[in-house]
Design an enzyme around this catalytic site. Sequence first.
Site, PDB file in Angstrom:
ATOM      1  N   ILE A  21      33.442  50.523  41.537  1.00 35.97           N
ATOM      2  CA  ILE A  21      33.325  51.266  40.059  1.00 35.97           C
ATOM      3  C   ILE A  21      31.854  51.391  39.724  1.00 35.97           C
ATOM      4  O   ILE A  21      31.401  52.381  39.271  1.00 35.97           O
ATOM      5  CB  ILE A  21      34.102  50.527  39.056  1.00 35.97           C
ATOM      6  CG1 ILE A  21      35.589  50.562  39.511  1.00 35.97           C
ATOM      7  CG2 ILE A  21      33.883  50.994  37.692  1.00 35.97           C
ATOM      8  CD1 ILE A  21      36.462  49.705  38.455  1.00 35.97           C
ATOM      9  N   SER A  93      37.246  40.633  42.615  1.00 40.06           N
ATOM     10  CA  SER A  93      38.230  41.552  41.852  1.00 40.06           C
ATOM     11  C   SER A  93      39.581  41.583  42.424  1.00 40.06           C
ATOM     12  O   SER A  93      40.333  42.090  41.883  1.00 40.06           O
ATOM     13  CB  SER A  93      37.882  43.012  41.597  1.00 40.06           C
ATOM     14  OG  SER A  93      37.309  43.610  42.662  1.00 40.06           O
ATOM     15  N   THR A 108      31.647  33.373  39.799  1.00 35.99           N
ATOM     16  CA  THR A 108      30.845  34.829  39.512  1.00 35.99           C
ATOM     17  C   THR A 108      31.611  35.107  38.139  1.00 35.99           C
ATOM     18  O   THR A 108      30.644  35.685  37.261  1.00 35.99           O
ATOM     19  CB  THR A 108      31.576  35.822  40.623  1.00 35.99           C
ATOM     20  OG1 THR A 108      30.978  35.254  41.923  1.00 35.99           O
ATOM     21  CG2 THR A 108      30.962  37.113  40.333  1.00 35.99           C
ATOM     22  N   ASP A 143      42.632  45.478  32.615  1.00 34.36           N
ATOM     23  CA  ASP A 143      44.050  45.394  31.949  1.00 34.36           C
ATOM     24  C   ASP A 143      44.891  44.246  32.286  1.00 34.36           C
ATOM     25  O   ASP A 143      45.816  43.894  31.712  1.00 34.36           O
ATOM     26  CB  ASP A 143      44.926  46.790  31.923  1.00 34.36           C
ATOM     27  CG  ASP A 143      45.172  47.126  33.328  1.00 34.36           C
ATOM     28  OD1 ASP A 143      45.106  46.608  34.332  1.00 34.36           O
ATOM     29  OD2 ASP A 143      45.984  48.052  33.435  1.00 34.36           O
ATOM     30  N   GLU A 144      44.462  43.769  33.412  1.00 40.45           N
ATOM     31  CA  GLU A 144      45.425  42.626  33.994  1.00 40.45           C
ATOM     32  C   GLU A 144      45.144  41.207  32.998  1.00 40.45           C
ATOM     33  O   GLU A 144      46.136  40.218  33.307  1.00 40.45           O
ATOM     34  CB  GLU A 144      44.889  42.142  35.426  1.00 40.45           C
ATOM     35  CG  GLU A 144      45.071  43.289  36.421  1.00 40.45           C
ATOM     36  CD  GLU A 144      44.989  42.924  37.643  1.00 40.45           C
ATOM     37  OE1 GLU A 144      45.259  41.916  38.151  1.00 40.45           O
ATOM     38  OE2 GLU A 144      44.536  43.875  38.543  1.00 40.45           O
ATOM     39  N   TYR A 168      42.426  35.553  39.242  1.00 44.52           N
ATOM     40  CA  TYR A 168      41.526  36.748  38.999  1.00 44.52           C
ATOM     41  C   TYR A 168      41.538  37.030  37.426  1.00 44.52           C
ATOM     42  O   TYR A 168      40.600  37.115  36.973  1.00 44.52           O
ATOM     43  CB  TYR A 168      41.690  37.822  39.991  1.00 44.52           C
ATOM     44  CG  TYR A 168      41.267  39.126  39.395  1.00 44.52           C
ATOM     45  CD1 TYR A 168      39.820  39.246  39.332  1.00 44.52           C
ATOM     46  CD2 TYR A 168      41.986  40.170  38.842  1.00 44.52           C
ATOM     47  CE1 TYR A 168      39.236  40.347  38.511  1.00 44.52           C
ATOM     48  CE2 TYR A 168      41.565  41.420  38.422  1.00 44.52           C
ATOM     49  CZ  TYR A 168      40.196  41.566  38.267  1.00 44.52           C
ATOM     50  OH  TYR A 168      39.861  42.723  37.564  1.00 44.52           O
ATOM     51  N   ASN A 198      41.891  51.768  39.266  1.00 47.66           N
ATOM     52  CA  ASN A 198      40.888  52.760  39.744  1.00 47.66           C
ATOM     53  C   ASN A 198      41.102  53.241  40.994  1.00 47.66           C
ATOM     54  O   ASN A 198      41.816  52.223  41.844  1.00 47.66           O
ATOM     55  CB  ASN A 198      39.585  52.399  39.406  1.00 47.66           C
ATOM     56  CG  ASN A 198      38.998  52.483  38.088  1.00 47.66           C
ATOM     57  OD1 ASN A 198      37.891  52.861  37.902  1.00 47.66           O
ATOM     58  ND2 ASN A 198      39.800  52.281  37.036  1.00 47.66           N
TER      59      ASN A 198
END
Length: 350
Positions: A21, A93, A108, A143-144, A168, A198
């Site tokens: 992204i 991610s 991170t 959104d998670e 995550y 995405n």
Amino acid sequence: MKVVSNAPERTVLVTGGAGFIGSAVCRHLVAGGRTRVINLDKMTYAASHTALAEVEGSPNYRFVQGDIADRRLVAEILRGERVDAVMHLAAESHVDRSIDGPAVFIETNITGTFHMLEAALDHWRSLDDQGKGAFRFHHVSTDEVFGDLPFDDSLFSEESAYRPSSPYSASKAAADHLVRAWHHTYGLPVVLSNCSNNYGPHQYPEKLIPLTITRAAMGLTLPVYGTGANVRDWLHVADHARALELVMTRGEAGATYVVGGREEHNNVAVVAMICDLIDERMPLATGRRRNLIRFVEDRAGHDRRYAIDPSRIELSLDWRPEIGFREGLAATVDWYLANQAIDSKSASAS
């Protein structure tokens, strides 16, 4: 890509700008001609200079290899480049990796975000009144953090409660809370965005769509978790990049914007679509690629469904997705077939 040559109006620090992204954001901002981009990226396994080839020759782009937890380096960039805004995308991610090794996600996504906030706060306090008013710290999330939804017509919105399910998503939720706290307590002008899944070019082949494309192109079996019923809302990365610029430049300080494509599809349907697209382009002598689908043991804590109500960003920032999922998926398949080396290493990523 045609790059507009107008003098830039602002300088933006993009963290994680060599990721999937982040690189789309860098390409989009530089192409617009109004933004000078400083890309800070640690260059971990999923980062790619290839995704930035279009902008590397531009006078409005600079790459810095470094860690967001290196506060001195971040402070030097903010001060030396006279940064007007931060777009914070640097993050671990991949859910499966977070289950197997959560420590790097904590370091991170949480600690790194803390150091970014501290450096940004010091920089913001050093600005004059005009600079303070224009500055934004844009935290890009997922959104998670909202957990999962049942198989009905319910949707995530900016008011949804946080119920993260994986290491995550829990680490991203913690980072979201830190960003809001720095706004509420210290006055740092922040904006947040939480986006759905995405897809598009340059995505590392551990995620569902590029993994399926690379394996299907080779005629390998196609693993699908559980029964494949899990539903995701899909958004092309180019549409997300446009949304992120609008949130950064026009978003209200302290506000959150959820971003989605209104394109819900379950996982097995997405895999089947990819099979059909590749069959059209390079048929298998042994039959249809749908026959390669294999259902495997489900992921631990696998969320059932994600779906976004993007009404706020649609109404307040006049943003809409421009790329439909079927159109975008076909273009993504074509890109991978033309640009990626389809080999056993990439096709076995997990």
